[in-house]
Write a protein that holds these residues in place. Structure first.
Motif, PDB file in Angstrom:
ATOM      1  N   ASP A   3      49.729  35.101  33.648  1.00  0.00           N
ATOM      2  CA  ASP A   3      49.585  33.673  33.382  1.00  0.00           C
ATOM      3  C   ASP A   3      49.740  32.889  34.683  1.00  0.00           C
ATOM      4  O   ASP A   3      50.637  32.062  34.819  1.00  0.00           O
ATOM      5  CB  ASP A   3      50.623  33.232  32.344  1.00  0.00           C
ATOM      6  CG  ASP A   3      50.387  31.808  31.863  1.00  0.00           C
ATOM      7  OD1 ASP A   3      49.292  31.271  32.099  1.00  0.00           O
ATOM      8  OD2 ASP A   3      51.321  31.223  31.266  1.00  0.00           O
ATOM      9  N   GLY A   4      48.900  33.238  35.667  1.00  0.00           N
ATOM     10  CA  GLY A   4      48.851  32.446  36.886  1.00  0.00           C
ATOM     11  C   GLY A   4      49.354  33.117  38.149  1.00  0.00           C
ATOM     12  O   GLY A   4      49.175  32.585  39.247  1.00  0.00           O
ATOM     13  N   MET A   5      49.990  34.315  38.051  1.00  0.00           N
ATOM     14  CA  MET A   5      50.573  34.970  39.222  1.00  0.00           C
ATOM     15  C   MET A   5      49.680  36.040  39.840  1.00  0.00           C
ATOM     16  O   MET A   5      50.067  36.660  40.818  1.00  0.00           O
ATOM     17  CB  MET A   5      51.921  35.607  38.858  1.00  0.00           C
ATOM     18  CG  MET A   5      53.035  34.612  38.657  1.00  0.00           C
ATOM     19  SD  MET A   5      53.504  33.824  40.219  1.00  0.00           S
ATOM     20  CE  MET A   5      55.004  32.968  39.691  1.00  0.00           C
ATOM     21  N   ASP A   6      48.512  36.283  39.288  1.00  0.00           N
ATOM     22  CA  ASP A   6      47.618  37.315  39.817  1.00  0.00           C
ATOM     23  C   ASP A   6      46.836  36.736  40.990  1.00  0.00           C
ATOM     24  O   ASP A   6      46.032  35.816  40.826  1.00  0.00           O
ATOM     25  CB  ASP A   6      46.671  37.795  38.716  1.00  0.00           C
ATOM     26  CG  ASP A   6      45.851  39.002  39.118  1.00  0.00           C
ATOM     27  OD1 ASP A   6      45.612  39.184  40.335  1.00  0.00           O
ATOM     28  OD2 ASP A   6      45.434  39.759  38.227  1.00  0.00           O
ATOM     29  N   VAL A  14      36.184  31.720  39.869  1.00  0.00           N
ATOM     30  CA  VAL A  14      36.860  32.442  38.790  1.00  0.00           C
ATOM     31  C   VAL A  14      38.155  31.706  38.463  1.00  0.00           C
ATOM     32  O   VAL A  14      38.542  30.749  39.139  1.00  0.00           O
ATOM     33  CB  VAL A  14      37.146  33.915  39.160  1.00  0.00           C
ATOM     34  CG1 VAL A  14      35.856  34.663  39.445  1.00  0.00           C
ATOM     35  CG2 VAL A  14      38.095  34.000  40.348  1.00  0.00           C
ATOM     36  N   SER A  15      38.827  32.148  37.420  1.00  0.00           N
ATOM     37  CA  SER A  15      40.060  31.507  36.980  1.00  0.00           C
ATOM     38  C   SER A  15      41.065  32.561  36.552  1.00  0.00           C
ATOM     39  O   SER A  15      40.786  33.763  36.590  1.00  0.00           O
ATOM     40  CB  SER A  15      39.773  30.560  35.808  1.00  0.00           C
ATOM     41  OG  SER A  15      39.492  31.310  34.629  1.00  0.00           O
ATOM     42  N   VAL A  16      42.236  32.108  36.106  1.00  0.00           N
ATOM     43  CA  VAL A  16      43.262  33.049  35.638  1.00  0.00           C
ATOM     44  C   VAL A  16      42.780  33.843  34.432  1.00  0.00           C
ATOM     45  O   VAL A  16      43.315  34.918  34.133  1.00  0.00           O
ATOM     46  CB  VAL A  16      44.574  32.319  35.282  1.00  0.00           C
ATOM     47  CG1 VAL A  16      45.178  31.690  36.516  1.00  0.00           C
ATOM     48  CG2 VAL A  16      44.365  31.279  34.192  1.00  0.00           C
ATOM     49  N   VAL A  23      48.113  37.912  27.304  1.00  0.00           N
ATOM     50  CA  VAL A  23      48.675  37.282  28.488  1.00  0.00           C
ATOM     51  C   VAL A  23      50.144  37.676  28.566  1.00  0.00           C
ATOM     52  O   VAL A  23      50.911  37.422  27.638  1.00  0.00           O
ATOM     53  CB  VAL A  23      48.531  35.747  28.419  1.00  0.00           C
ATOM     54  CG1 VAL A  23      49.023  35.111  29.716  1.00  0.00           C
ATOM     55  CG2 VAL A  23      47.087  35.352  28.144  1.00  0.00           C
ATOM     56  N   LEU A  24      50.554  38.293  29.673  1.00  0.00           N
ATOM     57  CA  LEU A  24      51.904  38.833  29.794  1.00  0.00           C
ATOM     58  C   LEU A  24      52.877  37.903  30.504  1.00  0.00           C
ATOM     59  O   LEU A  24      53.981  38.314  30.838  1.00  0.00           O
ATOM     60  CB  LEU A  24      51.864  40.182  30.523  1.00  0.00           C
ATOM     61  CG  LEU A  24      51.097  41.304  29.826  1.00  0.00           C
ATOM     62  CD1 LEU A  24      51.289  42.606  30.579  1.00  0.00           C
ATOM     63  CD2 LEU A  24      51.541  41.462  28.388  1.00  0.00           C
ATOM     64  N   GLY A  25      52.493  36.661  30.752  1.00  0.00           N
ATOM     65  CA  GLY A  25      53.397  35.731  31.409  1.00  0.00           C
ATOM     66  C   GLY A  25      53.285  35.808  32.915  1.00  0.00           C
ATOM     67  O   GLY A  25      52.264  36.226  33.472  1.00  0.00           O
ATOM     68  N   ALA A  26      54.365  35.425  33.601  1.00  0.00           N
ATOM     69  CA  ALA A  26      54.344  35.291  35.061  1.00  0.00           C
ATOM     70  C   ALA A  26      54.593  36.626  35.747  1.00  0.00           C
ATOM     71  O   ALA A  26      55.576  36.816  36.463  1.00  0.00           O
ATOM     72  CB  ALA A  26      55.370  34.260  35.499  1.00  0.00           C
ATOM     73  N   VAL A  48      51.135  43.636  35.884  1.00  0.00           N
ATOM     74  CA  VAL A  48      50.456  43.643  34.577  1.00  0.00           C
ATOM     75  C   VAL A  48      49.991  45.044  34.199  1.00  0.00           C
ATOM     76  O   VAL A  48      49.553  45.273  33.061  1.00  0.00           O
ATOM     77  CB  VAL A  48      49.276  42.653  34.524  1.00  0.00           C
ATOM     78  CG1 VAL A  48      49.772  41.221  34.623  1.00  0.00           C
ATOM     79  CG2 VAL A  48      48.238  42.940  35.602  1.00  0.00           C
ATOM     80  N   ALA A  49      50.103  45.996  35.136  1.00  0.00           N
ATOM     81  CA  ALA A  49      49.840  47.409  34.818  1.00  0.00           C
ATOM     82  C   ALA A  49      51.119  48.220  34.723  1.00  0.00           C
ATOM     83  O   ALA A  49      51.257  49.065  33.835  1.00  0.00           O
ATOM     84  CB  ALA A  49      48.916  48.029  35.870  1.00  0.00           C
ATOM     85  N   PHE A  50      52.087  47.978  35.618  1.00  0.00           N
ATOM     86  CA  PHE A  50      53.199  48.905  35.799  1.00  0.00           C
ATOM     87  C   PHE A  50      54.557  48.383  35.326  1.00  0.00           C
ATOM     88  O   PHE A  50      55.526  49.130  35.323  1.00  0.00           O
ATOM     89  CB  PHE A  50      53.293  49.294  37.281  1.00  0.00           C
ATOM     90  CG  PHE A  50      51.989  49.772  37.863  1.00  0.00           C
ATOM     91  CD1 PHE A  50      51.353  50.891  37.332  1.00  0.00           C
ATOM     92  CD2 PHE A  50      51.378  49.110  38.904  1.00  0.00           C
ATOM     93  CE1 PHE A  50      50.148  51.337  37.849  1.00  0.00           C
ATOM     94  CE2 PHE A  50      50.175  49.546  39.428  1.00  0.00           C
ATOM     95  CZ  PHE A  50      49.559  50.664  38.898  1.00  0.00           C
ATOM     96  N   HIS A  51      54.646  47.133  34.953  1.00  0.00           N
ATOM     97  CA  HIS A  51      55.900  46.551  34.485  1.00  0.00           C
ATOM     98  C   HIS A  51      56.251  47.093  33.093  1.00  0.00           C
ATOM     99  O   HIS A  51      55.354  47.465  32.321  1.00  0.00           O
ATOM    100  CB  HIS A  51      55.740  45.027  34.423  1.00  0.00           C
ATOM    101  CG  HIS A  51      57.016  44.266  34.272  1.00  0.00           C
ATOM    102  ND1 HIS A  51      57.615  44.058  33.051  1.00  0.00           N
ATOM    103  CD2 HIS A  51      57.807  43.647  35.184  1.00  0.00           C
ATOM    104  CE1 HIS A  51      58.712  43.335  33.223  1.00  0.00           C
ATOM    105  NE2 HIS A  51      58.858  43.080  34.501  1.00  0.00           N
ATOM    106  N   PRO A  52      57.541  47.173  32.746  1.00  0.00           N
ATOM    107  CA  PRO A  52      57.914  47.594  31.385  1.00  0.00           C
ATOM    108  C   PRO A  52      57.241  46.771  30.295  1.00  0.00           C
ATOM    109  O   PRO A  52      56.929  47.288  29.209  1.00  0.00           O
ATOM    110  CB  PRO A  52      59.441  47.412  31.361  1.00  0.00           C
ATOM    111  CG  PRO A  52      59.863  47.549  32.783  1.00  0.00           C
ATOM    112  CD  PRO A  52      58.743  46.977  33.603  1.00  0.00           C
ATOM    113  N   ARG A  53      57.008  45.500  30.563  1.00  0.00           N
ATOM    114  CA  ARG A  53      56.326  44.650  29.587  1.00  0.00           C
ATOM    115  C   ARG A  53      54.901  45.139  29.335  1.00  0.00           C
ATOM    116  O   ARG A  53      54.420  45.159  28.207  1.00  0.00           O
ATOM    117  CB  ARG A  53      56.310  43.200  30.103  1.00  0.00           C
ATOM    118  CG  ARG A  53      55.866  42.163  29.093  1.00  0.00           C
ATOM    119  CD  ARG A  53      55.949  40.773  29.696  1.00  0.00           C
ATOM    120  NE  ARG A  53      57.288  40.494  30.194  1.00  0.00           N
ATOM    121  CZ  ARG A  53      57.615  39.411  30.898  1.00  0.00           C
ATOM    122  NH1 ARG A  53      56.671  38.525  31.212  1.00  0.00           N
ATOM    123  NH2 ARG A  53      58.842  39.229  31.301  1.00  0.00           N
TER     124      ARG A  53
END
Length: 455
Positions: free
Chosen positions: A195-198, A217-219, A231-234, A240-245
């Motif tokens: 959600d905006g950090m990529d 392009v956009s988020v 959307v996984l947040g910040a 977004v691939a490797f986080h526990p979330r």
């Protein structure tokens, strides 16, 4: 007692870790698998990366009862993309190169497991290879496709670099995105995005070296029409691939149920092995390096000093493989790597809770002009995420290094250059997740230290 993220996660037990936002247009393709029917899973890394980034995801899968021999992680031979997808470039791969290698890996996993279809999980550029393989004859071999931070509509969408695979207006992405639906029927697609950090899904080009220039392009760029889009947040591009979330959503989508646990269940005894690769010409490859010496030491977690002689020592053969080394899950480790045409590299790692055959060792880049006055060079590596975000705390001897700029997602590494008087000191790297102690080796002896998060 100091709390680390590992301790918090291990204490979480079966508590669901994350809440993700669901985008519309998501449920056009229900999962082909019912509860209990988990297909074999093949993990696909991104641009310039390697299989080892999936290590913690594999551990979490194992901790939820997925057998290790039902999973695999590919190593693309030359992981970096060409500047022009149509023009051969030494040490780099085309979209077709990656499609062929992925198709072979899918066939091998099917052969090994006897399964009719497999699930694919890709980070960043790895999602391109997945979509390309599915769209061009591989759809019948794949049950699920999970694309994590994949720039499905480009890192940019402009008239510049028309043959770059990262150009949303280029021929490659137009061929994948053509039509009312952007997914292949019969395969369940999930996209995970920030959600905006990529840094590769931004309207302004400052993160790709073009500040003030619109990228086109956009988020929302990683989303696909016809897919389940979450959307996984910040979280940043790698998280977004490797986080526990991200793990929770990957597992839930493929297994059609919540994971029993997010925490990694430690093993009593740990066996480690892996591959040594290099950076010929300055570009990282996953080609094996022969004749490299690997020594593994147990080190004191408070000082970084070695505790006795090497617990493992060997030289790689033609296949570049090393191991297995037998260690304990509580040990902090130093991997001393002496590879041809590279600096002697001392890699300090936080403990390994489980066994892995993906402990990928790549020598540090050669010392360069910026290092000429340094007494020692220490590289901090956060391979599953970026530095410089507000939720990171990175301290070296109690000070924040100048390379880490608060609020700006920079890269997965940061460099500290020390004076001659600081050679031999123990450098404490305090990450938000873990604390690692590395020794400052003399740059004059062509030595570089890396403090790298295992978790």
């Amino acid at each position: 007692m100091k709390l680390s993220r590992r301790m918090i996660l291990q204490g979480a037990g079966s508590l669901p870790f994350a809440v993700a936002s669901l985008r519309t247009g998501a449920l056009a393709q229900p999962s082909p698998a019912g509860p209990g029917e988990v297909p074999p899973i093949l993990f696909v890394h991104g641009n310039g990366d390697y299989d080892a980034l999936w290590m913690t995801t594999l551990w979490r899968m194992e901790s939820n009862g997925i057998a290790r021999d039902r999973m695999a992680a590919i190593n693309f031979t030359d992981p970096n993309a060409r500047s022009d997808d149509k023009v051969e470039q030494a040490g780099r791969s085309s979209t077709e190169d990656q499609r062929r290698e992925l198709a072979a890996a899918i066939a091998e996993l099917k052969r090994r497991t006897g399964a009719g279809r497999v699930a694919l999980v890709g980070s960043s550029r790895g999602g391109y290879a997945i979509r390309n393989a599915i769209r061009n004859g591989g759809g019948g071999d794949v049950s699920h496709a999970v694309l994590c931070g994949t720039p499905n509509h480009g890192v940019f969408a402009t008239d510049d670099q028309p043959n770059s695979e990262f150009n949303g207006r280029g021929a490659f992405l137009r061929s994948l995105n053509d039509g009312e639906s952007e997914v292949t029927p019969g395969v369940a697609f999930l996209t995970l995005r920030s959600d905006g950090m990529d840094k590769y899904a931004q309207a302004d080009g400052r993160f790709i070296g073009k500040p003030g220039t619109p990228t086109g392009v956009s988020v929302e760029g990683p989303e696909l029409k016809g897919a389940t889009n979450l959307v996984l947040g910040a979280l940043d591009h790698r998280e977004v691939a490797f986080h526990p979330r991200a793990f929770r959503e990957i597992y839930k989508f493929i297994a059609a149920r919540e994971p029993a646990r997010i925490a990694i269940v430690p093993e009593q005894s740990v066996r480690l092995s892996g591959l040594v690769t290099g950076t010929p010409g300055g570009a990282p490859t996953n080609r094996p390096v022969a004749g490299a010496t690997v020594d593994v030491f147990r080190v004191d977690p408070e000082t970084g000093e070695r505790k006795g002689s090497a617990v493992y020592s060997a030289k790689t053969g033609a296949d570049g493989r090393w191991g297995p080394a037998q260690v304990e899950p509580s040990w902090s480790l130093e991997f001393a790597l002496v590879a041809p045409d590279a600096p002697t590299t001392h890699i300090y790692r936080s403990p390994f809770p489980r066994s892995s055959d993906l402990v990928h060792l790549r020598a540090a880049r050669p010392l360069g002009p910026a290092d000429k006055d340094a007494g020692a060079v220490v590289i901090m590596s956060r391979p599953r995420g970026y530095f410089g975000l507000p939720r990171d705390v990175v301290l070296l001897d109690g000070k924040e290094p100048s390379d880490v700029k608060s609020g700006v997602p920079t890269d997965s590494t940061a460099t500290l250059r020390l004076s001659a008087g600081e050679v031999g000191r123990n450098i404490v790297a305090q990450f938000s997740e873990e604390r690692i102690v590395a020794r400052a080796w003399p740059a004059s002896e062509n030595r570089i230290a890396i403090a790298e998060l295992t978790y």
